[in-house]
Design a protein around this motif. Structure first.
Motif, PDB file in Angstrom:
ATOM      1  N   GLU A 182       0.729  -1.073  -0.157  1.00 37.52           N
ATOM      2  CA  GLU A 182       0.368  -0.216   0.276  1.00 37.52           C
ATOM      3  C   GLU A 182       0.680   0.994  -0.210  1.00 37.52           C
ATOM      4  OE1 GLU A 182      -3.759  -2.355   2.395  1.00 37.52           O
ATOM      5  OE2 GLU A 182      -2.055  -0.586   3.756  1.00 37.52           O
ATOM      6  N   LEU A 183       2.067   1.809   0.429  1.00 39.53           N
ATOM      7  CA  LEU A 183       2.558   2.810   0.764  1.00 39.53           C
ATOM      8  C   LEU A 183       3.221   2.105  -0.735  1.00 39.53           C
ATOM      9  CD1 LEU A 183       4.246   4.706   2.348  1.00 39.53           C
ATOM     10  CD2 LEU A 183       6.176   3.316   2.996  1.00 39.53           C
ATOM     11  N   ARG A 184       3.733   1.883  -0.959  1.00 35.88           N
ATOM     12  CA  ARG A 184       4.267   1.869  -2.050  1.00 35.88           C
ATOM     13  C   ARG A 184       3.302   2.849  -3.448  1.00 35.88           C
ATOM     14  NH1 ARG A 184       8.272  -1.078  -5.084  1.00 35.88           N
ATOM     15  NH2 ARG A 184       7.220  -1.234  -6.684  1.00 35.88           N
ATOM     16  N   GLY A 185       2.063   2.100  -3.437  1.00 37.54           N
ATOM     17  CA  GLY A 185       0.964   2.870  -4.385  1.00 37.54           C
ATOM     18  C   GLY A 185       0.724   4.245  -4.129  1.00 37.54           C
ATOM     19  N   VAL A 186       1.092   4.433  -2.684  1.00 38.61           N
ATOM     20  CA  VAL A 186       0.635   5.685  -2.310  1.00 38.61           C
ATOM     21  C   VAL A 186       2.384   6.365  -2.884  1.00 38.61           C
ATOM     22  CG1 VAL A 186       0.991   7.620  -0.358  1.00 38.61           C
ATOM     23  CG2 VAL A 186      -0.716   5.578  -0.237  1.00 38.61           C
ATOM     24  N   MET A 187       3.201   6.140  -2.898  1.00 35.69           N
ATOM     25  CA  MET A 187       4.425   6.875  -3.568  1.00 35.69           C
ATOM     26  C   MET A 187       4.945   6.736  -4.187  1.00 35.69           C
ATOM     27  SD  MET A 187       5.177   8.252  -0.035  1.00 35.69           S
ATOM     28  CE  MET A 187       6.206   8.898  -0.808  1.00 35.69           C
ATOM     29  N   ALA A 188       4.042   6.049  -5.238  1.00 36.43           N
ATOM     30  CA  ALA A 188       3.716   6.105  -7.006  1.00 36.43           C
ATOM     31  C   ALA A 188       3.015   7.708  -7.541  1.00 36.43           C
ATOM     32  CB  ALA A 188       3.601   4.985  -7.319  1.00 36.43           C
ATOM     33  N   HIS A 189       1.995   6.954  -6.067  1.00 34.33           N
ATOM     34  CA  HIS A 189       0.708   8.692  -6.567  1.00 34.33           C
ATOM     35  C   HIS A 189       1.280   9.229  -6.485  1.00 34.33           C
ATOM     36  CE1 HIS A 189      -2.771  10.761  -6.075  1.00 34.33           C
ATOM     37  NE2 HIS A 189      -2.421  11.590  -5.240  1.00 34.33           N
ATOM     38  N   GLU A 190       1.860   9.807  -5.574  1.00 31.98           N
ATOM     39  CA  GLU A 190       3.264  11.085  -5.192  1.00 31.98           C
ATOM     40  C   GLU A 190       4.142  11.275  -6.725  1.00 31.98           C
ATOM     41  OE1 GLU A 190       2.333  13.532  -3.528  1.00 31.98           O
ATOM     42  OE2 GLU A 190       0.856  11.537  -2.284  1.00 31.98           O
ATOM     43  N   LEU A 191       4.701   9.979  -7.093  1.00 37.00           N
ATOM     44  CA  LEU A 191       5.708  10.845  -8.266  1.00 37.00           C
ATOM     45  C   LEU A 191       5.117  10.868  -9.284  1.00 37.00           C
ATOM     46  CD1 LEU A 191       8.422   7.906  -7.533  1.00 37.00           C
ATOM     47  CD2 LEU A 191       8.565  10.006  -6.711  1.00 37.00           C
ATOM     48  N   ALA A 192       3.951  10.051  -9.433  1.00 35.51           N
ATOM     49  CA  ALA A 192       2.844  10.363 -10.447  1.00 35.51           C
ATOM     50  C   ALA A 192       2.926  12.081 -10.613  1.00 35.51           C
ATOM     51  CB  ALA A 192       1.809   9.533 -10.393  1.00 35.51           C
ATOM     52  N   HIS A 193       2.550  12.493  -9.660  1.00 34.80           N
ATOM     53  CA  HIS A 193       2.671  14.099  -9.488  1.00 34.80           C
ATOM     54  C   HIS A 193       3.224  14.618  -9.428  1.00 34.80           C
ATOM     55  CE1 HIS A 193      -1.249  15.239  -7.866  1.00 34.80           C
ATOM     56  NE2 HIS A 193      -1.574  14.222  -6.757  1.00 34.80           N
ATOM     57  N   VAL A 194       4.825  14.879  -9.244  1.00 40.86           N
ATOM     58  CA  VAL A 194       6.016  14.725  -9.845  1.00 40.86           C
ATOM     59  C   VAL A 194       5.616  14.577 -11.294  1.00 40.86           C
ATOM     60  CG1 VAL A 194       8.972  14.302 -10.165  1.00 40.86           C
ATOM     61  CG2 VAL A 194       7.318  14.293  -7.907  1.00 40.86           C
ATOM     62  N   LYS A 195       6.439  13.313 -12.314  1.00 35.55           N
ATOM     63  CA  LYS A 195       5.936  13.681 -13.439  1.00 35.55           C
ATOM     64  C   LYS A 195       5.053  14.061 -14.257  1.00 35.55           C
ATOM     65  CE  LYS A 195       6.791   9.287 -16.677  1.00 35.55           C
ATOM     66  NZ  LYS A 195       6.834   8.635 -16.445  1.00 35.55           N
ATOM     67  N   HIS A 196       3.802  14.501 -13.776  1.00 31.36           N
ATOM     68  CA  HIS A 196       2.956  15.456 -14.173  1.00 31.36           C
ATOM     69  C   HIS A 196       2.932  17.054 -14.250  1.00 31.36           C
ATOM     70  CE1 HIS A 196       0.005  11.438 -13.639  1.00 31.36           C
ATOM     71  NE2 HIS A 196       0.660  11.628 -14.218  1.00 31.36           N
ATOM     72  N   ARG A 197       4.084  17.071 -13.641  1.00 33.02           N
ATOM     73  CA  ARG A 197       4.660  18.130 -12.905  1.00 33.02           C
ATOM     74  C   ARG A 197       3.233  19.776 -12.508  1.00 33.02           C
ATOM     75  NH1 ARG A 197       9.355  20.140 -15.896  1.00 33.02           N
ATOM     76  NH2 ARG A 197      10.301  18.628 -17.048  1.00 33.02           N
ATOM     77  N   ASP A 198       2.788  18.690 -11.854  1.00 28.68           N
ATOM     78  CA  ASP A 198       1.170  18.787 -11.259  1.00 28.68           C
ATOM     79  C   ASP A 198       1.772  20.271 -10.517  1.00 28.68           C
ATOM     80  OD1 ASP A 198       0.234  17.316 -11.684  1.00 28.68           O
ATOM     81  OD2 ASP A 198      -0.074  16.293 -10.878  1.00 28.68           O
ATOM     82  N   ILE A 199       2.313  20.432  -9.686  1.00 29.77           N
ATOM     83  CA  ILE A 199       2.954  21.769  -9.284  1.00 29.77           C
ATOM     84  C   ILE A 199       3.335  23.202 -10.396  1.00 29.77           C
ATOM     85  CG2 ILE A 199       5.481  21.512  -9.452  1.00 29.77           C
ATOM     86  CD1 ILE A 199       3.964  22.330  -6.068  1.00 29.77           C
ATOM     87  N   LEU A 200       2.792  22.769 -11.143  1.00 30.74           N
ATOM     88  CA  LEU A 200       3.261  23.672 -12.234  1.00 30.74           C
ATOM     89  C   LEU A 200       2.102  24.926 -13.029  1.00 30.74           C
ATOM     90  CD1 LEU A 200       4.322  25.867 -14.489  1.00 30.74           C
ATOM     91  CD2 LEU A 200       4.585  24.532 -16.188  1.00 30.74           C
TER      92      LEU A 200
END
Length: 283
Positions: free
Chosen positions: A124-142
């Motif tokens: 489950e923790l892997r799924g959560v951290m993968a979700h966060e890395l997806a935010h990074v990959k999608h450049r959501d912060i921009l």
């Protein structure tokens, strides 16, 4: 793809709202000053967002020595996502949650509470951290920064309308009641659009996280578990800084009857349903 299109439409909507309010107020100089101030504030926030947010949460950086299993997990997921290794942080909070920050994949950080490490299984923790890395990959912060910039400018313009009043096309003072209405409704509309953007990005990050981890079931299970625990366990740092709520994998804020309308996150049930459909190969 649908959520990407939806985000583009929402961004166009907040830009159109900004332009409409500027036209109603009529003061071009005031509009430009408000825009420049908002851009300046958000430009600063964009470049230093990771440092600012991590300090708000008293996050401590960890590495392969201080948190070997957690760090190795993030490292493996980053490699699977073809991303540079982000900085990794832990937050000493019992409430289970996690977030990503930084201006782009080369300057990113992921953080998780100690509570989420204690509550979730490794899958489950892997799924959560993968979700966060997806935010990074999608450049959501921009995307978040752009929407915040426009929303901030809209709020400033609305304040100008409240205190100074608008002008019509011939430079005469406009209806003061209309100015008050703009001052009250414009920031609300901008906030609703921001929240809609955030909700759209969460769906996309769920999908991306499931693809990175290769385990949609695990992320769905993690979301359900975090939802159950988070209801009775407030995240104090998020309550002090509600503007950071949209960054979390689960909304950490307490709320009243209108919580669904003003929530920065879609319902857990809908997120889980989409992940389960993805697991069945129908998404």
């Amino acid at each position: 793809m649908f959520n990407i299109l939806k985000t583009a439409v929402l961004m166009a909507a907040i830009t159109a709202l900004f332009m409409a309010i500027g036209a109603m107020i009529g003061g071009r100089t005031g509009m430009m000053v408000a825009l420049l101030v908002a851009v300046g504030m958000n430009f600063f926030s964009y470049w230093f967002s990771d440092t600012m947010v991590l300090k708000m949460y008293n996050a401590r950086e960890v590495d392969a020595t201080t948190a070997p299993r957690f760090y190795a997990m993030v490292q493996d997921l980053a490699q699977r996502a073809q991303l540079p290794m982000p900085r990794v942080y832990l937050i000493d909070e019992s409430a289970p949650n996690a977030f990503a920050t930084g201006r782009n994949p080369d300057h990113a950080a992921v953080a998780a509470t100690t509570g989420i490490l204690n509550v979730l299984t490794e899958r489950e923790l892997r799924g959560v951290m993968a979700h966060e890395l997806a935010h990074v990959k999608h450049r959501d912060i921009l995307i978040s920064t752009i929407s915040a910039t426009m929303a901030g400018a809209i709020s400033m313009l609305a304040n100008f309308a409240m205190f100074f009043g608008g002008r019509d096309s011939e430079g005469r003072p406009s209806n003061p009641i209309a100015g008050i209405a703009v001052a009250l409704l414009a920031p609300l509309a901008a906030s609703l659009i921001q929240m809609a953007i955030s909700r759209a990005r969460e769906f996309e990050a769920d999908r991306g996280g499931a693809e990175i981890s290769g385990d949609p079931h695990a992320l769905a299970s993690a979301l359900q578990k975090i939802h159950r625990y988070a209801q009775g366990m407030p995240l104090e740092a998020a309550e002090r800084h509600p503007e950071t709520a949209q960054m979390m994998i689960m909304n950490p804020l307490s709320g009243g009857g209108l919580r669904g309308l003003f929530s920065t996150h879609p319902s857990t049930e809908e997120r889980v349903e989409r992940l389960m459909a993805m697991a069945r190969g129908t998404a």
